[in-house]
Scaffold this motif. Structure first.
Motif, PDB file in Angstrom:
ATOM      1  N   MET B  61      -0.976   0.659 -10.269  1.00  0.00           N
ATOM      2  CA  MET B  61      -0.721   1.438  -9.059  1.00  0.00           C
ATOM      3  C   MET B  61      -0.133   2.811  -9.364  1.00  0.00           C
ATOM      4  O   MET B  61       0.047   3.636  -8.481  1.00  0.00           O
ATOM      5  CB  MET B  61       0.292   0.697  -8.158  1.00  0.00           C
ATOM      6  CG  MET B  61      -0.248  -0.539  -7.526  1.00  0.00           C
ATOM      7  SD  MET B  61      -1.363  -0.116  -6.163  1.00  0.00           S
ATOM      8  CE  MET B  61      -0.210   0.001  -4.812  1.00  0.00           C
ATOM      9  N   LEU B  63       2.926   3.418 -10.225  1.00  0.00           N
ATOM     10  CA  LEU B  63       4.229   3.494  -9.571  1.00  0.00           C
ATOM     11  C   LEU B  63       5.354   3.267 -10.582  1.00  0.00           C
ATOM     12  O   LEU B  63       6.409   2.766 -10.235  1.00  0.00           O
ATOM     13  CB  LEU B  63       4.327   2.428  -8.470  1.00  0.00           C
ATOM     14  CG  LEU B  63       3.523   2.700  -7.212  1.00  0.00           C
ATOM     15  CD1 LEU B  63       3.667   1.553  -6.226  1.00  0.00           C
ATOM     16  CD2 LEU B  63       3.994   3.987  -6.559  1.00  0.00           C
ATOM     17  N   GLN B  91      -2.907   8.702  -4.056  1.00  0.00           N
ATOM     18  CA  GLN B  91      -2.356   8.279  -2.767  1.00  0.00           C
ATOM     19  C   GLN B  91      -3.437   7.705  -1.870  1.00  0.00           C
ATOM     20  O   GLN B  91      -3.183   6.835  -1.049  1.00  0.00           O
ATOM     21  CB  GLN B  91      -1.667   9.455  -2.069  1.00  0.00           C
ATOM     22  CG  GLN B  91      -0.280   9.739  -2.597  1.00  0.00           C
ATOM     23  CD  GLN B  91       0.233  11.084  -2.102  1.00  0.00           C
ATOM     24  OE1 GLN B  91      -0.293  11.632  -1.128  1.00  0.00           O
ATOM     25  NE2 GLN B  91       1.237  11.602  -2.759  1.00  0.00           N
ATOM     26  N   ARG B  94      -4.023   4.057  -3.111  1.00  0.00           N
ATOM     27  CA  ARG B  94      -2.968   3.095  -2.800  1.00  0.00           C
ATOM     28  C   ARG B  94      -2.984   2.757  -1.335  1.00  0.00           C
ATOM     29  O   ARG B  94      -3.059   3.617  -0.469  1.00  0.00           O
ATOM     30  CB  ARG B  94      -1.586   3.687  -3.108  1.00  0.00           C
ATOM     31  CG  ARG B  94      -1.299   3.883  -4.558  1.00  0.00           C
ATOM     32  CD  ARG B  94       0.195   4.176  -4.731  1.00  0.00           C
ATOM     33  NE  ARG B  94       0.401   4.914  -5.963  1.00  0.00           N
ATOM     34  CZ  ARG B  94       0.780   6.183  -6.023  1.00  0.00           C
ATOM     35  NH1 ARG B  94       0.983   6.852  -4.896  1.00  0.00           N
ATOM     36  NH2 ARG B  94       0.935   6.781  -7.187  1.00  0.00           N
ATOM     37  N   GLY B  95      -2.853   1.521  -1.023  1.00  0.00           N
ATOM     38  CA  GLY B  95      -2.835   1.097   0.373  1.00  0.00           C
ATOM     39  C   GLY B  95      -4.222   0.891   0.930  1.00  0.00           C
ATOM     40  O   GLY B  95      -4.429   0.028   1.771  1.00  0.00           O
ATOM     41  N   MET B 100      -0.439  -3.557  -2.627  1.00  0.00           N
ATOM     42  CA  MET B 100       0.503  -4.340  -3.436  1.00  0.00           C
ATOM     43  C   MET B 100       1.588  -4.918  -2.561  1.00  0.00           C
ATOM     44  O   MET B 100       2.058  -4.266  -1.619  1.00  0.00           O
ATOM     45  CB  MET B 100       1.120  -3.421  -4.495  1.00  0.00           C
ATOM     46  CG  MET B 100       1.956  -4.125  -5.520  1.00  0.00           C
ATOM     47  SD  MET B 100       2.091  -3.093  -6.990  1.00  0.00           S
ATOM     48  CE  MET B 100       3.279  -4.039  -7.926  1.00  0.00           C
ATOM     49  N   PHE B 102       5.388  -7.111  -2.872  1.00  0.00           N
ATOM     50  CA  PHE B 102       6.447  -7.228  -3.857  1.00  0.00           C
ATOM     51  C   PHE B 102       7.232  -8.504  -3.696  1.00  0.00           C
ATOM     52  O   PHE B 102       7.082  -9.262  -2.764  1.00  0.00           O
ATOM     53  CB  PHE B 102       7.375  -6.019  -3.768  1.00  0.00           C
ATOM     54  CG  PHE B 102       6.677  -4.727  -4.049  1.00  0.00           C
ATOM     55  CD1 PHE B 102       6.184  -3.959  -3.014  1.00  0.00           C
ATOM     56  CD2 PHE B 102       6.489  -4.306  -5.349  1.00  0.00           C
ATOM     57  CE1 PHE B 102       5.523  -2.773  -3.283  1.00  0.00           C
ATOM     58  CE2 PHE B 102       5.837  -3.119  -5.613  1.00  0.00           C
ATOM     59  CZ  PHE B 102       5.343  -2.353  -4.579  1.00  0.00           C
ATOM     60  N   GLN B 103       8.173  -8.621  -4.618  1.00  0.00           N
ATOM     61  CA  GLN B 103       8.870  -9.879  -4.753  1.00  0.00           C
ATOM     62  C   GLN B 103       9.849 -10.170  -3.631  1.00  0.00           C
ATOM     63  O   GLN B 103       9.854 -11.249  -3.072  1.00  0.00           O
ATOM     64  CB  GLN B 103       9.590  -9.882  -6.085  1.00  0.00           C
ATOM     65  CG  GLN B 103      10.480 -11.062  -6.299  1.00  0.00           C
ATOM     66  CD  GLN B 103      10.990 -11.080  -7.723  1.00  0.00           C
ATOM     67  OE1 GLN B 103      10.352 -10.538  -8.628  1.00  0.00           O
ATOM     68  NE2 GLN B 103      12.116 -11.680  -7.940  1.00  0.00           N
ATOM     69  N   SER B 108      12.182  -5.157   0.902  1.00  0.00           N
ATOM     70  CA  SER B 108      10.976  -4.349   0.750  1.00  0.00           C
ATOM     71  C   SER B 108      10.519  -3.675   2.020  1.00  0.00           C
ATOM     72  O   SER B 108       9.510  -2.974   2.016  1.00  0.00           O
ATOM     73  CB  SER B 108       9.831  -5.207   0.204  1.00  0.00           C
ATOM     74  OG  SER B 108      10.135  -5.616  -1.105  1.00  0.00           O
TER      75      SER B 108
ATOM     76  N   ASP C 202      13.817  -0.796  -2.824  1.00  0.00           N
ATOM     77  CA  ASP C 202      12.507  -1.438  -2.820  1.00  0.00           C
ATOM     78  C   ASP C 202      11.610  -0.908  -1.707  1.00  0.00           C
ATOM     79  O   ASP C 202      10.400  -0.770  -1.888  1.00  0.00           O
ATOM     80  CB  ASP C 202      12.665  -2.953  -2.635  1.00  0.00           C
ATOM     81  CG  ASP C 202      13.177  -3.616  -3.905  1.00  0.00           C
ATOM     82  OD1 ASP C 202      13.603  -4.781  -3.831  1.00  0.00           O
ATOM     83  OD2 ASP C 202      13.135  -2.960  -4.963  1.00  0.00           O
ATOM     84  N   TYR C 203      12.198  -0.636  -0.548  1.00  0.00           N
ATOM     85  CA  TYR C 203      11.314  -0.261   0.552  1.00  0.00           C
ATOM     86  C   TYR C 203      10.684   1.110   0.340  1.00  0.00           C
ATOM     87  O   TYR C 203       9.651   1.428   0.936  1.00  0.00           O
ATOM     88  CB  TYR C 203      12.008  -0.326   1.904  1.00  0.00           C
ATOM     89  CG  TYR C 203      13.297   0.439   2.022  1.00  0.00           C
ATOM     90  CD1 TYR C 203      14.504  -0.213   1.893  1.00  0.00           C
ATOM     91  CD2 TYR C 203      13.292   1.800   2.291  1.00  0.00           C
ATOM     92  CE1 TYR C 203      15.694   0.471   2.016  1.00  0.00           C
ATOM     93  CE2 TYR C 203      14.475   2.496   2.417  1.00  0.00           C
ATOM     94  CZ  TYR C 203      15.672   1.824   2.270  1.00  0.00           C
ATOM     95  OH  TYR C 203      16.840   2.506   2.386  1.00  0.00           O
ATOM     96  N   ARG C 205       9.628   1.940  -2.638  1.00  0.00           N
ATOM     97  CA  ARG C 205       8.500   1.582  -3.488  1.00  0.00           C
ATOM     98  C   ARG C 205       7.350   1.070  -2.628  1.00  0.00           C
ATOM     99  O   ARG C 205       6.182   1.367  -2.866  1.00  0.00           O
ATOM    100  CB  ARG C 205       8.957   0.517  -4.479  1.00  0.00           C
ATOM    101  CG  ARG C 205       7.954   0.213  -5.552  1.00  0.00           C
ATOM    102  CD  ARG C 205       8.477  -0.832  -6.507  1.00  0.00           C
ATOM    103  NE  ARG C 205       8.943  -2.006  -5.795  1.00  0.00           N
ATOM    104  CZ  ARG C 205       9.444  -3.082  -6.382  1.00  0.00           C
ATOM    105  NH1 ARG C 205       9.538  -3.125  -7.698  1.00  0.00           N
ATOM    106  NH2 ARG C 205       9.854  -4.109  -5.673  1.00  0.00           N
ATOM    107  N   THR C 206       7.688   0.289  -1.605  1.00  0.00           N
ATOM    108  CA  THR C 206       6.650  -0.177  -0.681  1.00  0.00           C
ATOM    109  C   THR C 206       5.937   0.995  -0.026  1.00  0.00           C
ATOM    110  O   THR C 206       4.711   0.998   0.118  1.00  0.00           O
ATOM    111  CB  THR C 206       7.266  -1.053   0.422  1.00  0.00           C
ATOM    112  OG1 THR C 206       8.044  -2.071  -0.175  1.00  0.00           O
ATOM    113  CG2 THR C 206       6.199  -1.651   1.291  1.00  0.00           C
ATOM    114  N   ALA C 209       3.628   2.455  -2.281  1.00  0.00           N
ATOM    115  CA  ALA C 209       2.502   1.552  -2.502  1.00  0.00           C
ATOM    116  C   ALA C 209       1.507   1.606  -1.348  1.00  0.00           C
ATOM    117  O   ALA C 209       0.348   1.246  -1.504  1.00  0.00           O
ATOM    118  CB  ALA C 209       3.007   0.125  -2.692  1.00  0.00           C
ATOM    119  N   LYS C 210       1.979   2.037  -0.201  1.00  0.00           N
ATOM    120  CA  LYS C 210       1.069   2.141   0.930  1.00  0.00           C
ATOM    121  C   LYS C 210       0.242   3.410   0.860  1.00  0.00           C
ATOM    122  O   LYS C 210      -0.616   3.655   1.699  1.00  0.00           O
ATOM    123  CB  LYS C 210       1.859   2.142   2.250  1.00  0.00           C
ATOM    124  CG  LYS C 210       2.510   0.808   2.502  1.00  0.00           C
ATOM    125  CD  LYS C 210       2.882   0.547   3.940  1.00  0.00           C
ATOM    126  CE  LYS C 210       3.737   1.606   4.555  1.00  0.00           C
ATOM    127  NZ  LYS C 210       4.484   1.081   5.710  1.00  0.00           N
ATOM    128  N   GLY C 211       0.512   4.233  -0.150  1.00  0.00           N
ATOM    129  CA  GLY C 211      -0.278   5.445  -0.303  1.00  0.00           C
ATOM    130  C   GLY C 211       0.220   6.589   0.550  1.00  0.00           C
ATOM    131  O   GLY C 211      -0.499   7.541   0.811  1.00  0.00           O
TER     132      GLY C 211
END
Lengths: 550, 349, 309
Positions: B61, B63, B91, B94-95, B100, B102-103, B108, C202-203, C205-206, C209-211
């Motif tokens: 990704m 990241l 960009q 991604r998405g 992705m 996450f844990q 998150s 973390d959020y 990073r989310t 990750a969503k672009g």
């Protein structure tokens, strides 16, 4: 995005500003100061801007006590007389008669008007003086009027009928004043603001706030109040109804209230202010060198009081030794730097003696030598403390201020070096706490300063009479008391002055107090500012001032 | 199950190396990793903490946090090397193409934004739809992942959802733009066992519904068994064994894989059976041991294991493992032969 | 919410009462009085003055008398300035101080937040170093030095700006800059720190990750979270800056309220001491209250006690 450019821009601006500041000469101020002072050529704009220092506590002449207030009062009002560069001049009173015994004064008033057109009458004076003495008015300087018959009694509430007070308007233009005892300096007292007249109708209509705004402040002096922006400035404009308006050249006076020394000095050097007083001490040598400084007389003395009730200060030899071991010349040259004169007596220069044109101090001379270490050492030994040994610890008390501290440190050092006195400490206290300490006798040696209220030695010598509350050191001498009483009870100037010289001698022989220097007034006035009268009591007088072409 | 060979894999990772540069030196988190993911297949990446599996997925990704860098390799997604794209182009991927999750679902999601906003945000970012359409899509997704009353819950905040629900929301967010590849990094680790099972079922269901590929990263072999078609085993930043799920579970050839399988508690174990952990510590990635990274902990380590890194031995059917034991000249091992000791008898499929 | 507001306002009133009482007691404990001077007043006059201002009443009587007036917001006459009441002093001075303070606050907030964001987005690079360097200067250099420096450079040497006084826009520039230096530095450091913390969450990073683009991540996702702690600093900062700085107002001769906090004590001007202290307390308590309410709106995790969700 502009993030990077923004940071870059800020950085460049900063760098540019600092670089520009570094190079280049003294900025715009020099240009403004140039210009040949015209020989009598008046500038088109007659506006004077003077820094008055602080917000006046009040503009009611009966209630004021300070110099910033006095400055405004002298501009707004005219008393029976006015002190000017030429001496005491008749003002509202065009002439006066004094009775043989010196107890009765008859003032003949001229035709003069209030700012609202009403005539100034003797009733206005009677009203104002009685009001100042009225206990309800809470005038702190009411004691200036105690010379008047029953003045003190009325003020203290011992009598309640104001008609018993010795001031009376015989008619519109005649004022009769009866004194408790002859007092030749009473005439110069009539130029003092507590004795100014007031417009009766206005004051009676607005007893508490007549002096708070231009609408209600009716006055009879060279200027009227145009604007009062609290804590910012006061603006005065020429009073068209002033009896001597022809002598007033200025159209407007602006009084600013900048307290910070370095700021008002910068403003003066920038040309934003026309004149200032008391520039910061550290700038004085430079200003002197650049020819920007003037020293004017100031009726005040800086001294230390001895607590004569505490050992070892009850011994006159100790007091004298301590006083003689000081190098005053060094103090005024290196520490205070405002052109002060070392004080080798108590009453300052600037007070006329019996003969016209003479000066009390010049006639009295010096009562001891400055920095007379040998005599001091001897006296200390005679007192039983040879070489400074055996003396109990001495504390010098002063109120918290940088200059008082430096002077005290110098004195401490001089006593150590010259007399071998090791155990001297310094204490500083906040102003009011310090006043309390002095009142209660909680000190060994305390710093003091006194500025005269009027032009007679009595304003200084009066203080050390045994019964005076202000005599914090509690020194007492019967002969001194007698001499002072004698000087107060006769109108014969010669006899008075003689008595006061004798009294001062006793004071100095006994070294009840230790004079250090006579105050001076350092002022910075641009060359184009002419004919301001710097009254030695403190406030400048702008009646005759004008601005030259520049 | 993986589909019949398509022309090309969806994702091809070749020679990937990712390191973190610290005061102490270079930490080689991913050290020369190759694998593929075909369209529609689920690949499980397993290994213990610190083996590099998360870093691998973050590398895909792009990241990786600023302290790290991808130092070598290529990542081909539909033939395009992701490592050569500009950040703006990435960009867009991604998405939309690769998503992705996450844990830790508790942290998150952004606590100060509504769930609805966070959902519609990615929808509107990647697709030209109106606000209303995006909201409708968001409701649809929430429904899909099993959130009751989705329309009402759009205006709620993350702290008003339980852990399991938040993970569902994360999944909804990830799938809202119909990605071709979903990377799930330990999606169930922070959840209870029962919820775990639900999430795995959900993923299975969505995978077939959307025909997407999944990379499932986990240290839990039980979870992998429920979902993956193929498994990649990582250790010390490298792949040690990979193959389809049956091969891995029944015919594992790498001692580490054996160890993993043996250490899983079994429901049908005889009562007095002890759990068998893999002894030792994970390798220090700053100064990895020479030779095979696993040698300090390997019962079967030989001299050569300390000296040289083993290459992959092809075991047929896409199954490969990197171990000197598989070298023709290696001594035959006393392999765990008994049924009991046979790892992986768990009913896979 | 209504219940909460009422309870808070009541608490504020109680706090004010405590403050008023403490101030009253303390101020009468220090030696001296409003009418002390080196030229001592004759005792009968001093007596009269004290009687007029009720300073001869027993302390408890003075106290309750004061409270009765305070309830009507009648703060009494100033003992030092005959021509003004304490209400006058505040009414004249506060708008000036508040204007200057408001501008300085605006500068601090805008530049501080911007600088903090720039620094956090470029951690350890030159932008970060520059911002931190300037912040350290703004932090450590006292305002009177900055003020004097500004006057020296911009007024004396360059002649660009008038040195002091108040009234024109040019006269606002230097004092506002001098006043804003410390809060700007503080806010910049705070924002940098909270942003770094938030950006590591973390959020965020989310969100990546969503672009989402960098702008959206920073401004939509990170900033709101990062600014919450800054907000709680703004409460006391506002109260302090709006009621005027003694130093800056003195150096620039600005007719604000700031000087009175200090001079009234030296003058033992009891009514002014009480008046400005209570006024300041009101502003501070209200500012904190408003910040708390605002928090409840800004941070959805916070529920105002007893309020509806």
């Amino acid at each position: 995005m502009g993030k990077k450019s923004l940071t870059l821009l800020i950085g460049i601006l900063l760098a540019a500003a600092l670089t520009l500041a570094g190079c280049g000469g003294g900025g715009g101020s020099e240009e403004k100061q140039q210009g040949v002072p015209g020989t009598g050529g008046m500038a088109a704009e007659q506006v004077l801007t003077y820094n008055n220092g602080t917000e006046p506590e009040t503009l009611d002449p009966a209630k004021m006590t300070g110099i910033p207030e006095g400055t405004v009062a002298y501009a707004l009002f005219d008393g029976l007389t006015r002190m000017t560069a030429k001496g005491l001049e008749p003002a509202i009173a065009k002439s006066w008669d004094v009775s043989e015994d010196g107890l009765t004064y008859t003032f003949h008033l001229r035709d003069a008007k209030w700012s609202n057109g009403d005539p100034v009458t003797a009733h206005d004076f009677e009203f104002a003086w009685k009001r100042a003495l009225d206990p309800d008015t809470l005038s702190e300087y009411a004691y200036q009027l105690y010379y008047i018959k029953n003045g003190q009694a009325f003020n203290e509430g011992k009598i309640t009928d104001p008609n018993q007070v010795g001031v009376k308007a015989l008619d519109e233009k005649t004022l009769e004043v009866t004194l408790e005892a002859p007092a030749p300096y009473f005439l110069s007292l009539t130029s003092f603001y507590t004795l100014f007249p007031l417009h009766r109708a206005t004051v009676e209509a607005h007893p508490d706030d007549w002096a708070n705004s231009p609408e209600t402040l009716v006055c009879n002096g060279p200027f009227v109040l145009d604007k009062w922006e609290h804590q910012a400035k006061i603006e005065l404009v020429k009073n068209k109804n002033y009896w001597d308006a022809d002598s007033v050249k200025l159209d407007k006076v602006v009084l600013t209230m900048v307290e910070e020394e370095s700021t008002y000095l910068t403003m003066w050097e920038n040309g934003e202010l026309d004149s200032i007083e008391q520039p910061p001490i550290n700038d004085i040598p430079r200003l002197k060198q650049e020819g920007k400084l003037q020293i004017k007389p100031y009726l005040g003395v800086y001294y230390y009081i001895f607590n004569t009730k505490k050992e070892p200060f009850d011994d006159v030899r100790v007091r004298k030794a301590l006083a003689l071991a000081i190098d005053r010349q060094a103090i005024v040259e290196k520490i205070t730097k405002r052109g002060e004169k070392p004080a080798l007596a108590y009453v300052p220069y600037g007070i006329p003696d019996a003969e016209p044109g003479s000066d009390f101090r010049e006639i009295g001379g010096d009562y001891f030598k400055d920095n007379d270490i040998e005599t001091a050492k001897q006296l200390l030994a005679d007192a039983g403390y040879p070489g400074g040994k055996g003396l109990p610890p001495i504390t010098i008390l002063y109120n918290t201020r940088e200059d008082h501290k430096i002077i005290a440190e110098a004195v401490q050092e001089m006593w150590k070096k010259n007399l071998g006195i090791e155990n001297v400490t310094l204490t500083n206290q906040e102003w009011q706490v310090y006043l309390d300490s002095r009142d209660e006798g909680n000190f060994h040696v305390a710093r003091a300063g006194w500025i005269g209220d009027y032009f007679d030695p009595m304003t200084f010598l009066d203080m050390y009479v045994s019964t005076n509350l202000q005599n914090d050191g509690k020194w007492s001498n019967a002969e001194y008391d007698q001499l002072i009483a004698a000087a107060k009870s006769t109108g014969d100037q010669k006899a008075r002055m003689e008595a006061m010289h004798k009294a001062e001698k006793i004071l100095m022989d006994e070294m009840a107090i230790m004079p250090i220097y006579f105050y001076s007034h350092a002022v910075c006035e641009h060359e184009y500012v002419k004919d301001t009268y710097w009254n030695p009591l403190g406030p400048p007088d702008f009646k005759y001032a004008w601005i030259a072409k520049h | 199950m993986h589909k019949e060979e398509q022309k090309k894999p969806l994702l091809e990772v070749r020679g990937l190396k990712t390191s973190f540069f610290t005061y102490a030196g270079e930490v080689k988190a991913v050290d020369d990793v190759d694998f593929e993911v075909w369209p529609g297949e689920a690949v499980g990446i397993v290994g213990e903490s610190g083996c590099g599996k998360s870093v691998t997925s973050l590398s895909i990704m792009r990241l990786i946090p600023k302290t790290g860098r991808i130092t070598a390799g290529s990542i081909l997604f539909n033939g395009v090397d992701l490592l050569k794209l500009s950040s703006r182009e990435m960009q867009r991927i991604r998405g939309k193409e690769i998503a992705m999750i996450f844990q830790d679902p508790m942290t998150s999601l952004n606590p100060v934004l509504t769930i609805g906003y966070q959902l519609t945000e990615s929808i509107r970012r990647h697709q030209r739809v109106s606000k209303r359409e995006a909201r409708e899509k968001a409701v649809e997704m929430l429904n899909l992942v099993g959130i009751p009353n989705p329309a009402d819950r759009l205006s709620q905040y993350p702290h008003e959802f339980s852990g399991g629900m938040r993970q569902r929301v994360m999944i909804a967010m990830a799938l809202s733009c119909n990605p071709k590849l979903l990377i799930a990094d330990e999606p169930t680790t922070a959840l209870d066992v029962t919820i775990q099972a639900q999430i795995i079922e959900l993923l299975k269901d969505l995978r077939s519904r959307f025909s997407m590929s999944i990379i499932l990263i986990t240290h839990d072999l039980g979870v992998v068994a429920g979902l993956a078609d193929r498994v990649v085993v990582m250790y010390g930043g490298k792949i040690v064994e990979s193959g389809n799920i049956k091969d891995i579970y029944y015919r594992a050839k790498h001692p580490y894989t054996w160890g993993l399988l043996k250490s899983v508690p079994r429901l049908d174990a005889r009562e007095k059976k002890r759990l068998v952990p893999i002894t030792g510590q994970p390798p220090d990635l700053l100064e990895p041991p020479g030779g095979c990274a696993f040698n300090p902990r390997c019962r079967y380590a030989m001299r050569i294991c300390l000296d040289r890194r083993p290459g992959f031995t092809d075991l047929g059917n896409g199954h490969k493992a990197a171990c000197w034991l598989l070298h023709p000249e290696a001594p035959k091992r006393v392999l765990p032969v008994n049924e009991e000791e046979q790892p992986g008898h768990q009913g896979v499929g | 919410m209504l219940q909460y507001t009422i309870r808070r306002l009541l608490a504020i009133l109680v706090t004010l009462l405590v403050i008023a009482t403490l101030t009253f007691v303390l101020m009468h404990c220090i030696p001296g009085g409003p009418f002390a001077s080196e030229k001592e007043l004759p005792p009968p006059i001093l007596q009269n003055i004290n009687a007029r201002y009720h300073l001869d009443w027993p302390l408890w009587k003075q106290y309750f008398d004061y409270l009765a007036h305070l309830a009507r917001w009648d703060l009494g006459p100033s003992f030092k300035y005959e021509s003004m009441t304490v209400n006058d002093i505040i009414n004249n001075g506060f708008p000036v101080s508040a204007t200057l303070g408001g501008i300085a606050l605006g500068i601090a907030v805008i530049f501080g937040i911007t600088a903090g964001i720039i620094a956090s987005m470029n951690q350890y690079k030159w932008q970060d170093n520059l911002v931190m360097f300037l912040a350290t200067i703004g932090f450590s250099v006292p305002s009177f030095i900055l003020a004097s420096l500004f006057i020296f450079v911009f007024s004396y040497k360059l002649g660009w700006l008038p040195a002091a006084l108040w009234g024109s826009p040019q006269q606002v520039i230097m004092p506002a800059l001098a006043l804003s230096a410390l809060p700007t530095a503080f806010i910049a450091r705070m924002v940098r720190s909270t942003m770094l913390e938030v950006l590591a969450q973390d959020y965020i990073r989310t969100a990546w990750a969503k672009g989402l683009s960098g702008g959206l991540v920073v401004y939509r996702h990170a900033l709101k979270n990062a600014l919450l702690p800054v907000f709680s600093y703004l409460g006391p900062l506002t109260a302090q800056i709006l009621t005027g700085s003694f130093v800056v107002e003195r150096i620039f001769a600005i007719p604000g309220m700031g000087r009175h906090f200090v001079t009234s004590i030296a003058n033992r001007d009891y009514t002014t001491i009480m008046g400005v202290t209570i006024f300041y307390s009101i502003i501070l308590l209200l500012a904190n209250f408003l910040v708390d309410i605002a928090y409840a709106y800004l941070d959805p995790r916070i529920k105002v006690a007893g309020g509806k969700e």
